[in-house]
Design an enzyme around this catalytic site. Structure first.
Site, PDB file in Angstrom:
ATOM      1  N   ALA A   1       1.403 -43.427  21.159  1.00  0.00           N
ATOM      2  CA  ALA A   1       1.645 -43.987  22.497  1.00  0.00           C
ATOM      3  C   ALA A   1       0.749 -43.358  23.570  1.00  0.00           C
ATOM      4  CB  ALA A   1       3.111 -43.807  22.878  1.00  0.00           C
ATOM      5  N   ALA A   2      -0.333 -42.736  23.163  1.00  0.00           N
ATOM      6  CA  ALA A   2      -1.182 -42.047  24.136  1.00  0.00           C
ATOM      7  C   ALA A   2      -1.736 -43.003  25.187  1.00  0.00           C
ATOM      8  CB  ALA A   2      -2.327 -41.336  23.417  1.00  0.00           C
ATOM      9  N   GLY A   3      -2.249 -44.150  24.746  1.00  0.00           N
ATOM     10  CA  GLY A   3      -2.788 -45.110  25.696  1.00  0.00           C
ATOM     11  C   GLY A   3      -1.715 -45.698  26.596  1.00  0.00           C
ATOM     12  N   ASP A   4      -0.543 -45.943  26.026  1.00  0.00           N
ATOM     13  CA  ASP A   4       0.562 -46.462  26.829  1.00  0.00           C
ATOM     14  C   ASP A   4       0.995 -45.449  27.876  1.00  0.00           C
ATOM     15  OD1 ASP A   4       0.563 -48.774  25.312  1.00  0.00           O
ATOM     16  OD2 ASP A   4       2.046 -47.999  23.901  1.00  0.00           O
TER      17      ASP A   4
ATOM     18  N   GLY B   1       4.406 -52.848  26.122  1.00  0.00           N
ATOM     19  CA  GLY B   1       5.031 -53.090  27.416  1.00  0.00           C
ATOM     20  C   GLY B   1       6.166 -52.129  27.685  1.00  0.00           C
TER      21      GLY B   1
ATOM     22  N   ASP C   1       9.718 -49.573  16.338  1.00  0.00           N
ATOM     23  CA  ASP C   1       8.657 -48.973  15.537  1.00  0.00           C
ATOM     24  C   ASP C   1       9.228 -48.372  14.254  1.00  0.00           C
ATOM     25  OD1 ASP C   1       6.896 -49.608  17.531  1.00  0.00           O
ATOM     26  OD2 ASP C   1       6.782 -47.581  18.356  1.00  0.00           O
TER      27      ASP C   1
ATOM     28  N   ASN D   1      -9.547 -48.977  25.269  1.00  0.00           N
ATOM     29  CA  ASN D   1     -10.133 -47.819  24.594  1.00  0.00           C
ATOM     30  C   ASN D   1     -11.533 -48.230  24.158  1.00  0.00           C
ATOM     31  OD1 ASN D   1      -9.931 -49.233  22.115  1.00  0.00           O
ATOM     32  ND2 ASN D   1      -7.982 -48.256  21.599  1.00  0.00           N
TER      33      ASN D   1
END
Length: 316
Positions: free
Chosen positions: A256-259, A41, A13, A185
């Site tokens: 990275a909240a969803g991860d 991932g 990133d 989301n």
């Protein structure tokens, strides 16, 4: 303790921080730039392992410094990286991230070696799929390969969690019926269900969520968990809906909240937590992650999540 297999992407990133996200055609100056390890991932595998899960990962990196750093970080978190492919013909995937002051972000991804996580590679990994209890996947690798792995996992009676990010135009109907948990989301939900942008009005908002999830439940998905940012998340099944509020925190970076949510949810399920307990655990983990900068750098330790959960129970 069940085994978790994460199938997905690994990126480097490159993050720039800005006052506001640029508009079309606009040039703005960044406040600073930083490098960090990411990829949906890798983030989810890292989160699940750091939170106590027994995790193995399948994916591809290039034969370069970015790839070596990614493997080293995952292994350091406790992820089994022995079956990750190193592609010497291309570079490790990259993500270019803009983060504005309120924590919102936009991301552009160069897939790079992630495209080598193809059907040929995953077909050779059926033993890893059969050895797992939970298969967690996203959509930053070739779709055909991902769908083949999902079919193999379903045939082996594995619990399948699909985080449909980034959301494609459509997912084949035969895949929906194999999914135990779909975790979009709200934007991804609207895209997959073929609906317009979700309205801001509270009543219409919930009606849109209900209609969107119902369209996908009708295709055979067993459970849909929609992550709603600072609104928490909603859990939808046929004839059942429940909303869970977010933890009250000041968001710094939501990258990275969803991860984090997906990795934490998988880790919780793998050790026998109920669905409700796993959702609460994942919400708490994500609440910690958004208070920190970066992707993997933001992901919390198990002790931090347990401390937050304990504090919440004592406050009741």
């Amino acid at each position: 303790m069940g085994d978790i297999l994460v199938i997905g992407s690994m990126n480097m990133d490159m993050t720039v921080r800005v006052k506001e996200l640029p508009k079309a055609g606009e040039t703005i100056l960044a406040q600073n730039m930083s490098y960090g390890l990411g990829g949906k991932g890798a983030n989810q595998a890292f989160a699940a392992a750091r939170l106590g899960g027994k995790v193995r990962m399948l994916g591809c990196v290039g034969d370069d410094d970015f790839g070596r750093k990614q493997l080293q970080a995952l292994e350091g978190a406790g992820v089994d990286v022995s079956d990750i492919k190193i592609d010497r013909t291309t570079s490790t995937g990259s993500a270019f991230i803009c983060v504005e002051e309120n924590g919102s972000n936009c991301i552009v991804v160069d897939q790079g070696a992630n495209l080598s996580c193809d059907e040929s590679y995953l077909t050779k990994q059926r033993e890893a799929i059969c050895a797992s209890d939970i298969v967690l996947a996203q959509m930053e690798i070739p779709e055909g390969a991902l769908y083949r792995a999902i079919l193999d996992a379903e045939q082996a009676n594995k619990k399948i969690i699909l985080n449909p990010a980034p959301a494609p135009e459509r997912i084949p109907d035969e895949i929906y019926s194999r999914i135990d948990y779909l975790t979009p989301n709200e934007t991804e939900l609207m895209r997959l269900s073929g609906m317009a942008e979700i309205p801001a009005d509270c009543d219409d908002y919930k009606e849109a969520l209900q209609e969107g999830t119902q369209r996908l439940l009708d295709k055979g998905v067993k459970t849909i968990i929609v992550t709603l940012g600072d609104k928490g998340c909603g859990v939808f099944k046929k004839g059942y809906t429940a909303y869970y509020p977010a933890r009250p925190v000041e968001a710094v970076d939501t990258t990275a909240a969803g991860d984090c949510f997906n990795g934490a949810f998988a880790a919780a399920l793998s050790e026998g937590m109920t669905e409700v307990e796993a959702v609460e655990f994942a919400i708490s983990a994500s609440a910690i992650a958004v208070t920190r900068n970066g992707a993997q750098d933001s992901l919390p330790l198990r002790s931090e999540v347990e401390s937050l959960l304990t504090a919440e129970k004592e406050a009741v």
